[in-house]
Write an enzyme that holds these catalytic residues in place. Structure first.
Site, mmCIF file in Angstrom:
data_model
loop_
_atom_site.group_PDB
_atom_site.id
_atom_site.type_symbol
_atom_site.label_atom_id
_atom_site.label_comp_id
_atom_site.label_asym_id
_atom_site.label_seq_id
_atom_site.Cartn_x
_atom_site.Cartn_y
_atom_site.Cartn_z
ATOM 1 N N ASP A 165 1.631 26.886 -10.413
ATOM 2 C CA ASP A 165 1.748 26.029 -9.227
ATOM 3 C C ASP A 165 1.976 26.840 -7.952
ATOM 4 O O ASP A 165 2.422 27.993 -8.012
ATOM 5 C CB ASP A 165 2.952 25.083 -9.386
ATOM 6 C CG ASP A 165 2.664 23.969 -10.375
ATOM 7 O OD1 ASP A 165 1.627 24.021 -11.052
ATOM 8 O OD2 ASP A 165 3.500 23.040 -10.460
ATOM 9 N N HIS A 308 4.754 29.836 -11.738
ATOM 10 C CA HIS A 308 4.359 29.909 -10.321
ATOM 11 C C HIS A 308 3.811 31.296 -10.024
ATOM 12 O O HIS A 308 4.560 32.273 -10.103
ATOM 13 C CB HIS A 308 5.574 29.606 -9.428
ATOM 14 C CG HIS A 308 6.165 28.249 -9.669
ATOM 15 N ND1 HIS A 308 7.003 27.997 -10.734
ATOM 16 C CD2 HIS A 308 5.994 27.071 -9.019
ATOM 17 C CE1 HIS A 308 7.343 26.710 -10.711
ATOM 18 N NE2 HIS A 308 6.740 26.130 -9.689
#
Ligand code: NI
Length: 370
Positions: A165, A308
């Site tokens: 993400d 991430h």
């Protein structure tokens, strides 16, 4: 004695020359056949342009009903529209700008089910085109190779989906290198502001290298606090940015910032939405070893793993995580492949949690029908 030796040697040389020449001829023949085959394959879609069978135009006039409505039984036979010509010899394989299909006769074709042709099993979709790759049919995942041949040995039991993400970030290129090195696929949920900041080179690579591209809003707000209009703008801005580097296409999936969502937001997203069922908390740890342990100590098949790629420690951890998962027999796939392999047909406006065997058995993979 000496003369005989010479004669033998001469004969041997002659034979050698003959072999060399025939090899040369054989190579030429094979090359010519190759050129003809390639030419035919490239030419086929163009040859087909007149009276082409675009998927949307294809009528389904059933002559013989498919065995089951969901396509999991024997294929049915449907009739082509009047005036539509079968491009190649019938019965036989046909190709047009949508894909491969099979003419059962001069004006009929297989659709919506399985058919055995020349000792191999194929599957035809509702429009009559062959399926390739992992395909959900009647709640089960089936694998078809690039030629559409069903491979019953394909196994989806050890798949997991790595998802990243908030990117792209300064280290996304490095992560793409690692994924490529091990032939692993991943899904990226991108943030518009970071595409503006870090550019779209990583997106072009994701598209070219078979990764899945998702939308994670423009600048990561809690979307529950936004008006419907502002929420739509968050997705639209990011889709427009992605499209610049993805052959004009926006994201195919959505993940909401913080996972905060509602039925209304799902409808605005208008695509399959994804949560996760293994949270590495890499944004908190920021330590490569701890990140690697978070995955390797907790992973199980069918999971959606959240990381991430905006953190260097995460990208570094992946240099350990990816080869070790492969070493343990895992296959690293995109979310759409994982869903298809588990027999799940993804729906727009539905949020998926994960695809572990336990969740599939419990019917707890998404909020559909909740
Ligand atoms: Ni996020």
């Amino acid at each position: 004695m000496k003369r005989e030796t010479l004669k033998t040697r001469r004969n041997r040389l002659k034979r050698k020359k003959l072999i060399k020449n025939s090899t040369r001829i054989a190579v030429c023949v094979v090359a010519a056949l190759g050129v003809i085959t390639i030419g035919w394959k490239i030419g086929a879609p163009f040859l087909e342009k007149e009276g082409g069978l675009a998927k949307t135009e294809r009528p389904v006039v059933e002559i013989q009903a498919a065995e089951t409505e969901d396509g999991s039984g024997a294929a049915g036979i449907a009739q082509l529209a009047e005036m539509t010509k079968v491009p190649y010899q019938a019965p036989g394989w046909q190709y047009d700008n949508t894909g491969w299909w099979y003419a059962v006769s001069g004006d009929t074709y297989y659709q919506n089910g399985f058919a055995d042709i020349d000792g191999k099993t194929y599957h035809f979709d509702g429009s009559g085109y062959i399926s390739t790759g992992w395909t959900p049919i009647g709640g089960k995942g089936y694998y078809f190779d690039e030629n559409g041949v069903y491979d019953e040995t394909a196994d989806s039991s050890m798949m997991v989906a790595l998802t990243f993400d908030d990117g792209p970030g300064a280290h996304t290129g490095e992560l793409l290198d690692t994924l490529k090195q091990y032939g692993a696929k991943a899904t990226f949920f991108l943030q518009g502001v970071n595409i503006e900041q870090y550019g779209g080179d990583a997106i072009s690579r994701m598209a070219a290298e078979g990764h899945m591209i998702g939308n994670h809003s423009y600048d990561h707000p809690d979307m529950l606090k936004l008006s419907a209009e502002d929420a739509a703008t968050q997705f639209q801005k990011t889709d427009d940015l992605i499209a610049q580097y993805n052959n004009g296409a926006g994201a195919v999936a959505v993940r909401f910032p913080f996972g905060n969502t509602s039925r209304e937001l799902e409808a605005i997203a208008a695509r399959p939405c994804f949560m996760w069922d293994l949270d590495t908390l890499d944004w908190k740890k920021k330590n490569a070893q701890a990140n690697a342990a978070a995955v390797l100590d907790n992973v199980s098949p069918g999971q959606i793993i959240l990381m991430h790629d905006t953190y260097q420690a995460t990208v570094e951890a992946c240099q350990t995580i990816i080869p070790e998962l492969i070493n343990r027999g895992y296959e690293l796939v995109t979310l759409d492949t994982l869903a298809a392999a588990k027999g799940v047909e993804l729906q727009n406006g539905v949020t998926y949690y994960g695809f572990s065997d336990a969740d599939i058995e419990a019917g707890h993979i998404s909020d559909a029908g909740e």
